[in-house]
Scaffold this motif. Structure first.
Motif, PDB file in Angstrom:
ATOM      1  N   SER A 678       0.845  -1.198   0.000  1.00  0.00           N
ATOM      2  CA  SER A 678       0.000   0.000   0.000  1.00  0.00           C
ATOM      3  C   SER A 678       0.876   1.242   0.000  1.00  0.00           C
ATOM      4  O   SER A 678       2.093   1.161   0.286  1.00  0.00           O
ATOM      5  CB  SER A 678      -0.885   0.024   1.256  1.00  0.00           C
ATOM      6  OG  SER A 678      -0.063   0.186   2.405  1.00  0.00           O
ATOM      7  N   SER A 680       0.589   3.551   2.184  1.00  0.00           N
ATOM      8  CA  SER A 680       0.961   3.769   3.588  1.00  0.00           C
ATOM      9  C   SER A 680       2.257   3.039   3.911  1.00  0.00           C
ATOM     10  O   SER A 680       3.183   3.602   4.497  1.00  0.00           O
ATOM     11  CB  SER A 680      -0.126   3.231   4.522  1.00  0.00           C
ATOM     12  OG  SER A 680      -1.359   3.797   4.233  1.00  0.00           O
ATOM     13  N   ASN A 683       5.274   4.604   2.315  1.00  0.00           N
ATOM     14  CA  ASN A 683       5.732   5.807   3.021  1.00  0.00           C
ATOM     15  C   ASN A 683       6.380   5.455   4.359  1.00  0.00           C
ATOM     16  O   ASN A 683       7.362   6.082   4.774  1.00  0.00           O
ATOM     17  CB  ASN A 683       4.562   6.772   3.219  1.00  0.00           C
ATOM     18  CG  ASN A 683       4.272   7.565   1.958  1.00  0.00           C
ATOM     19  OD1 ASN A 683       5.218   7.995   1.277  1.00  0.00           O
ATOM     20  ND2 ASN A 683       3.010   7.743   1.621  1.00  0.00           N
ATOM     21  N   TYR A 706      -1.252  14.121   3.328  1.00  0.00           N
ATOM     22  CA  TYR A 706      -1.677  12.768   3.716  1.00  0.00           C
ATOM     23  C   TYR A 706      -0.739  11.748   3.084  1.00  0.00           C
ATOM     24  O   TYR A 706      -0.481  11.777   1.889  1.00  0.00           O
ATOM     25  CB  TYR A 706      -3.109  12.478   3.285  1.00  0.00           C
ATOM     26  CG  TYR A 706      -3.538  11.088   3.727  1.00  0.00           C
ATOM     27  CD1 TYR A 706      -3.595  10.768   5.088  1.00  0.00           C
ATOM     28  CD2 TYR A 706      -3.838  10.084   2.803  1.00  0.00           C
ATOM     29  CE1 TYR A 706      -3.945   9.495   5.511  1.00  0.00           C
ATOM     30  CE2 TYR A 706      -4.201   8.807   3.225  1.00  0.00           C
ATOM     31  CZ  TYR A 706      -4.246   8.520   4.577  1.00  0.00           C
ATOM     32  OH  TYR A 706      -4.586   7.269   5.003  1.00  0.00           O
ATOM     33  N   HIS A 707      -0.233  10.842   3.946  1.00  0.00           N
ATOM     34  CA  HIS A 707       0.698   9.826   3.438  1.00  0.00           C
ATOM     35  C   HIS A 707       0.311   8.423   3.875  1.00  0.00           C
ATOM     36  O   HIS A 707       1.070   7.490   3.598  1.00  0.00           O
ATOM     37  CB  HIS A 707       2.128  10.161   3.875  1.00  0.00           C
ATOM     38  CG  HIS A 707       2.573  11.494   3.349  1.00  0.00           C
ATOM     39  ND1 HIS A 707       2.928  11.687   2.030  1.00  0.00           N
ATOM     40  CD2 HIS A 707       2.662  12.711   3.944  1.00  0.00           C
ATOM     41  CE1 HIS A 707       3.235  12.968   1.830  1.00  0.00           C
ATOM     42  NE2 HIS A 707       3.075  13.612   2.987  1.00  0.00           N
ATOM     43  N   GLU A 781       3.399  15.203  -0.847  1.00  0.00           N
ATOM     44  CA  GLU A 781       2.674  14.826  -2.061  1.00  0.00           C
ATOM     45  C   GLU A 781       3.156  15.845  -3.093  1.00  0.00           C
ATOM     46  O   GLU A 781       3.081  17.052  -2.837  1.00  0.00           O
ATOM     47  CB  GLU A 781       1.177  15.006  -1.856  1.00  0.00           C
ATOM     48  CG  GLU A 781       0.583  14.145  -0.771  1.00  0.00           C
ATOM     49  CD  GLU A 781      -0.811  14.637  -0.385  1.00  0.00           C
ATOM     50  OE1 GLU A 781      -1.739  14.526  -1.189  1.00  0.00           O
ATOM     51  OE2 GLU A 781      -0.945  15.161   0.739  1.00  0.00           O
ATOM     52  N   ASP A 814       5.976  11.756  -2.718  1.00  0.00           N
ATOM     53  CA  ASP A 814       4.824  10.851  -2.655  1.00  0.00           C
ATOM     54  C   ASP A 814       4.010  11.085  -3.929  1.00  0.00           C
ATOM     55  O   ASP A 814       3.338  12.097  -4.085  1.00  0.00           O
ATOM     56  CB  ASP A 814       4.004  11.147  -1.393  1.00  0.00           C
ATOM     57  CG  ASP A 814       2.810  10.208  -1.251  1.00  0.00           C
ATOM     58  OD1 ASP A 814       2.363   9.661  -2.275  1.00  0.00           O
ATOM     59  OD2 ASP A 814       2.328  10.033  -0.108  1.00  0.00           O
ATOM     60  N   LYS A 844      -1.774   3.126  -4.784  1.00  0.00           N
ATOM     61  CA  LYS A 844      -2.974   2.444  -5.289  1.00  0.00           C
ATOM     62  C   LYS A 844      -3.177   2.326  -6.803  1.00  0.00           C
ATOM     63  O   LYS A 844      -3.533   1.236  -7.258  1.00  0.00           O
ATOM     64  CB  LYS A 844      -4.208   3.029  -4.624  1.00  0.00           C
ATOM     65  CG  LYS A 844      -4.230   4.528  -4.492  1.00  0.00           C
ATOM     66  CD  LYS A 844      -5.263   4.935  -3.452  1.00  0.00           C
ATOM     67  CE  LYS A 844      -5.086   6.345  -2.987  1.00  0.00           C
ATOM     68  NZ  LYS A 844      -6.031   6.674  -1.925  1.00  0.00           N
TER      69      LYS A 844
HETATM   70  C1  LIG Z   1      -0.727  10.862  -1.387  1.00  0.00           C
HETATM   71  C2  LIG Z   1      -1.056   9.583  -0.681  1.00  0.00           C
HETATM   72  N1  LIG Z   1      -0.093   8.891  -0.092  1.00  0.00           N
HETATM   73  C3  LIG Z   1      -0.343   7.736   0.544  1.00  0.00           C
HETATM   74  C4  LIG Z   1      -1.599   7.220   0.634  1.00  0.00           C
HETATM   75  C5  LIG Z   1      -1.851   5.942   1.382  1.00  0.00           C
HETATM   76  O1  LIG Z   1      -2.106   4.905   0.511  1.00  0.00           O
HETATM   77  P1  LIG Z   1      -2.899   3.598   1.003  1.00  0.00           P
HETATM   78  O2  LIG Z   1      -4.280   4.006   1.339  1.00  0.00           O
HETATM   79  O3  LIG Z   1      -2.793   2.686  -0.189  1.00  0.00           O
HETATM   80  O4  LIG Z   1      -2.175   3.040   2.154  1.00  0.00           O
HETATM   81  C6  LIG Z   1      -2.643   7.917   0.029  1.00  0.00           C
HETATM   82  C7  LIG Z   1      -4.030   7.410   0.094  1.00  0.00           C
HETATM   83  O5  LIG Z   1      -4.987   8.044  -0.186  1.00  0.00           O
HETATM   84  C8  LIG Z   1      -2.364   9.128  -0.646  1.00  0.00           C
HETATM   85  O6  LIG Z   1      -3.333   9.832  -1.238  1.00  0.00           O
END
Ligand SMILES: Cc1ncc(COP(=O)(O)O)c(C=O)c1O
Length: 1002
Positions: A678, A680, A683, A706-707, A781, A814, A844
């Motif tokens: 994922s 997450s 990161n 958001y990460h 991001e 990111d 994703k």
């Molecule tokens: C910029 C960014 N990084 C990381 C994530 C986290 O990804 P995941 O939900 O696959 O863990 C997201 C999820 O929306 C995201 O938008």
């Protein structure tokens, strides 16, 4: 007219001290009076010479309603200080006027209310019905007045038709007048009572702004009250409700059902609504034509006729089907006797001849529903090859199997089933028959005696082929009809209309795909209680939102097959039950989108389908990067799962093939791959790599980023840690302002804004160093998404990266949201910035729904990390994941999806910018490719959170899924799968335009 004069009168006679404002009024003086406490009153000073009975009648009628139905939103009469309801007072010129005061009700008039939802219209009906009920025993001699707005006396129109110049319009009005004349004997039998008689769209008040529900807050103005059959009252209101409504039949059904709920109608009255509505519109256009002749210089008189002409000339409504619809909406038999027919059919269950020549009690049911089946693979196109095989999974050596009544299906894929211009427009999906699948040639036997009503060969693409409709009559003399479709058309040479078919006679047989419209052999067996408006061309499937009608016209035919109703009737999964299950078993912070959440069960490219088969344009989801249900992704998953699926402890060529593919898209210095599950996790891993490489922990990150949802990822996600109930900022984090040059500290008119935003990193670095955290790195991001779809000014990131590197940190991009071609112009966002990150994180979209996260970094950083313990992720880099990830990237290239993102993005930005010129609530349009933001603002330029929520929910009503973002949640986020086409773009723009017009009305 002298405001002070009337303010003084109000003060001295009613004891109300108020500011007055003149309101519109044809003959009388009407004032809006607001007292010192903000309470509103309406002061009415009638024209000099106005007859006293006219005012008394209205006053008494309002008082009567208030006594009979105190909860109805009708204004109270405010008596003068001496107790009198009406006073004769001199105006400023000394002329005596009858004056009275009413309570002022809140809201705006219905004409200016938006949207005119069916639930609002239902409530209009209920309030009007309530008023009718309250007035039922109201008596006043004046009610018998003789005037042109009494619909019972509308035949005056007949003698004025020549005033209309256009011969086509003349004959239209003549036709309406002739139809009306035929009704007069029926009307004459109906009881008369006091009716409002003018529930036009300026006499109904509505409250509710933006996301609040719209409620009827007033039924005002009894100036046209008279005695007439109550259905005239309903027809008059209906004549306004239908004008320029996008779905006039649904609007009428809602209005009539609302009225019926408060003041039950008879079927005979329901049937009168439409012809009376047309007559009222005829009165209205003829009256305005006469007025236009008297006032040739007043263009308004002609303009005001336009909607009525648009309806009369342009809207194609079948009166018979409308009558069935209105009756069904009131839960009445669709035609007289329909309830008797159903009772009789049910009582005869078991006694009918077996349609298929055998007892079907044990025949299996096969579901072709949108939930249970994947026919057809592409819900917008049913190839003949697929149609001929539909349901083959239920085939069992030629044994009969049955298809459900009331089942939403996607097999009706042709544009003819669509009810609007777009793929995501409403569509007819719900099966109105029972199917019996059996080998071609299987004979069929008439369940009961009947007469051939229709026998035809419908040779159209995926039509019926041979089709027969039989007309039956119950012993009580009530007719009904049965339809048999997909027959061998040989029946057309054997049978003709009027032929009698005996009960149990073998009268037709199943056709094969070459002759039955192209389908796997089966009979479509449908019952109808009326053929009004459908004649020989019955819909075999209905719009899920119109099932109140179709269930009533074409009920479940199970009894005619000697089967229980339940066996043959399908019910989609209940959305409410799933919602309840989530409430029971899932945490309260697992959120749902939309006030009325959607349940989605199928998808194709950039469209999704709910459990009823309603299509939605997906303009929000970035996970299905190459489109929902992509056949190549399905094939790869199936192929690999057929073989094996293991982890990175074993060699597999898919691992390096995936790595090579990703690396081919990245600069040369990024050469080391880590596969996880994922964004997450990727990161989280990036934080570990940064620490391993630098030996310190401190991180700088833009605010509201958001990460991911893991412990470390949350620590660098201000969007979460600073949210209500969040854990707060950790001491090893420093936040910097997002480089938002629309709303931030430095705006687009500042040529140095990139550097100025970058300079904000200096104090953050200093703070971390001061606290002894050191600088492990910077994570952002590349284009902040939850921060509001921000495109930082060019040069921002390289400047930040320089500062971070100078302080010993590494730079993490990111790219979960921005990577893989979404931006059109660029494969990754950092390319736009001219920046060179040390770590790139992808998430994703790379798995198109399969959970994959990827981290790419430099050899030096990977080497630092390799000094630590073994790195292992059970599923990260699994054989399946590697094949899926590579396939997604290959599809982006093979289908030129990055180019498509560029082209469609440009179309969207052009259209959105044009909407910005038109709608003051659009403050900014920004983005790149299919990563777009529309910032909504209030009149003072501040963030329009409420408007944004309203627009997002209304877009869903228009069958378009979009999101909203930003610290104040006022930015519409448009981020569709990369497959979106010009039709989808057009649909988004048209819906947004119409919804923003509603916003400006509120
Ligand atoms: C910029 C960014 N990084 C990381 C994530 C986290 O990804 P995941 O939900 O696959 O863990 C997201 C999820 O929306 C995201 O938008």
């Amino acid at each position: 007219m002298n405001l002070q004069h009337w303010a003084d009168a109000l003060n001295s006679h009613w004891g109300i001290t108020a500011d007055l404002r003149r309101l519109d009024g044809e003959y009388d003086l009407n004032f809006m009076a607001t007292d010192t406490e903000g309470t509103g009153y309406i002061l009415k000073a009638m024209r000099p010479g106005c007859e006293a009975w006219l005012v008394e009648m209205q006053v008494q009628a309002f008082q009567h309603i208030a006594t009979r139905s105190p909860d109805l939103p009708c204004p109270r009469v405010i008596p003068a200080a001496d107790g009198a309801a009406v006073l004769s007072l001199p105006d400023a010129d000394g002329a005596a006027r009858l004056c009275w005061v009413l309570e002022c009700l809140p809201g705006k008039c219905y004409a200016n209310a938006a949207p005119k939802t069916l639930s609002l219209i239902h409530e209009v009906g209920a309030v009007l019905g309530g008023a009718g009920k309250a007035l039922a025993d109201f008596q006043h001699p004046g009610l018998q007045r003789d005037f042109k707005w009494d619909l019972m006396r509308a035949d005056w129109v007949g003698s004025e038709i020549d005033s209309i110049a256009d011969p086509a319009r003349q004959s239209l009005i003549r036709e309406i007048d002739t139809d009306f004349a035929k009704l007069e004997p029926v009307l004459a039998t109906l009881p008369k009572q006091a009716i409002h008689n003018d529930a036009n769209d300026y006499n109904i008040m509505v409250t509710g702004e933006l996301t609040e529900p719209r409620r009827v807050s007033g039924l005002i103005d009894l100036g046209d009250i008279c005695a007439a059959p109550r259905v005239c009252d309903l027809a008059i209101a209906a004549a306004y409700i239908v004008l320029d409504h996008t779905d006039p039949e649904a609007a009428l059904a809602a209005l009539v059902a609302g009225y019926h709920s408060a003041y039950p109608l008879t079927p005979q009255e329901v049937d009168l609504v439409y012809p009376l509505l047309r007559m009222r519109l005829a009165v209205s256009v003829v009256n305005s034509t006469l007025m236009a002749a008297e006032n040739p210089d007043d263009p308004y008189v002609t303009i005001s006729q336009a909607p009525a002409w648009r309806f009369l000339e342009g809207v194609d409504i079948h009166p018979g089907l409308l009558s069935a619809r209105l009756r069904a909406a009131c839960d009445m038999p669709v035609v007289d006797g329909a309830d008797r027919v159903m009772q009789w059919i049910k009582s005869e269950r078991g006694n009918f001849a077996n349609l298929m020549g055998e007892d079907l009690s044990d025949a299996p049911m096969g579901s072709l529903s949108v939930e249970n089946s994947t026919w057809p693979q592409n819900p917008f196109h049913m190839p003949l090859a697929e149609a001929a095989r539909v349901g083959e999974e239920f085939e069992d050596g030629g044994k009969i199997w049955l298809g459900y009544y009331h089942e939403p299906r996607l097999i009706y894929a042709e544009p003819a089933f669509r009810k609007g211009p777009y793929k995501a427009s409403n569509r007819r999906t719900v099966h109105l028959a029972v199917d019996a699948f059996a080998p071609a040639g299987t004979p069929m036997f008439a369940p009961m005696a009947g007469e051939v009503f229709v026998v035809e060969n419908r040779t159209g693409h995926l039509d019926y082929g041979g089709v027969i409709i039989l007309r039956h009559v119950t012993p009580a003399g009530d007719p009904f009809y049965t339809l048999y479709g997909h027959l061998n058309p040989e029946c057309c040479t054997r049978l003709k209309v009027g032929d009698q078919i005996e009960q149990g006679a073998a009268f037709c047989r199943l056709g094969d795909a070459s002759m039955n419209g192209g389908w796997a052999p089966h009979v479509h067996f449908q019952l109808a209680l009326t053929t009004q408006g459908i004649e020989a061309d019955w819909p075999g499937v209905g719009d899920p939102d119109e099932m109140y009608l179709w269930r009533a016209v074409c009920p479940n035919p199970a009894a005619l097959l000697n089967l229980p109703d339940d066996k043959c009737r399908y019910e989609p999964t209940s959305k409410e039950a799933i919602q309840q299950g989530r409430k029971d078993h899932f945490g309260g912070n697992l959120s749902l989108t939309y006030a009325d959440p959607v349940m989605l069960v199928r998808g194709w490219k950039h469209h999704l389908f709910d459990e009823w088969g309603r299509p939605y344009l997906d303009a929000y989801n970035n996970v299905p990067h190459v489109g929902h249900a992509h056949p190549r992704i399905q094939a790869i998953a199936a192929d690999q799962l057929k073989r094996m699926n293991s982890n990175t402890r074993y060699l597999h060529p898919a691992q390096t093939a995936f790595a090579d593919k990703i690396l081919s898209k990245l600069p040369d210095h990024l050469e080391m791959c880590f596969f996880v599950n994922s964004g997450s996790e990727a990161n989280e891993l990036a934080l570990r790599l940064a620490r391993a490489h630098t030996g310190v922990k401190g991180m700088v990150t833009p605010d509201h980023g958001y990460h991911g949802n893991t412990t470390g990822a949350i620590d660098v996600s201000a969007y979460k840690f600073n949210a209500k109930g969040g854990i707060g900022k950790s001491d090893w984090i420093e936040l910097v302002e997002v480089a938002d040059d629309y709303r931030g500290s430095y705006r687009r008119d500042d040529p140095d804004r990139a550097q100025k935003f970058a300079d904000l990193v200096d104090p953050a670095i200093a703070a971390l160093q001061q606290r002894g955290n050191g600088i492990a790195g910077f994570i952002a991001e590349t284009f902040p998404s939850v921060g509001g779809q921000i495109i930082p000014p060019k040069g921002y990131l390289p400047a930040v990266y320089d500062k971070i590197r100078a302080a010993g940190g590494i730079c993490i991009a990111d790219e979960v949201q921005t990577g893989l071609g979404r931006l059109g112009e660029y494969y990754f966002g950092f390319e736009h910035q001219g920046a060179s990150p040390d770590i790139v994180v992808m998430g994703k979209p790379i798995g198109n729904g399969h959970p994959i996260g990827v981290l790419i970094t430099t050899r030096a950083i990977a080497d630092s990390f390799a000094k630590g313990p073994e790195f292992f992720s059970t599923f990260g880099g699994s054989t399946l994941s590697c094949r899926m990830g590579k396939e997604v990237l290959d599809i982006v290239d093979d289908e030129a999806l990055q180019q498509n993102a560029r082209l469609m993005g440009a179309e969207l930005i052009t259209g959105l910018t044009a909407l910005q010129d038109k709608h003051a609530s659009i403050g900014d349009v920004r983005g790149m490719g299919l990563f777009l933001g529309v910032e909504l603002i209030t009149e003072d330029g501040s963030e329009a959170t409420q408007i944004c929520s309203y627009v997002k929910n209304r877009m869903r009503d228009h069958r378009i899924l979009i999101g909203s973002e930003g610290p104040k949640d006022n930015i519409l986020k448009i981020r569709p799968p990369l497959t979106i086409d010009s039709e989808g773009v057009e649909m988004i723009l048209a819906a947004l335009d119409s919804i923003l017009s509603e916003v400006s009305q509120s």
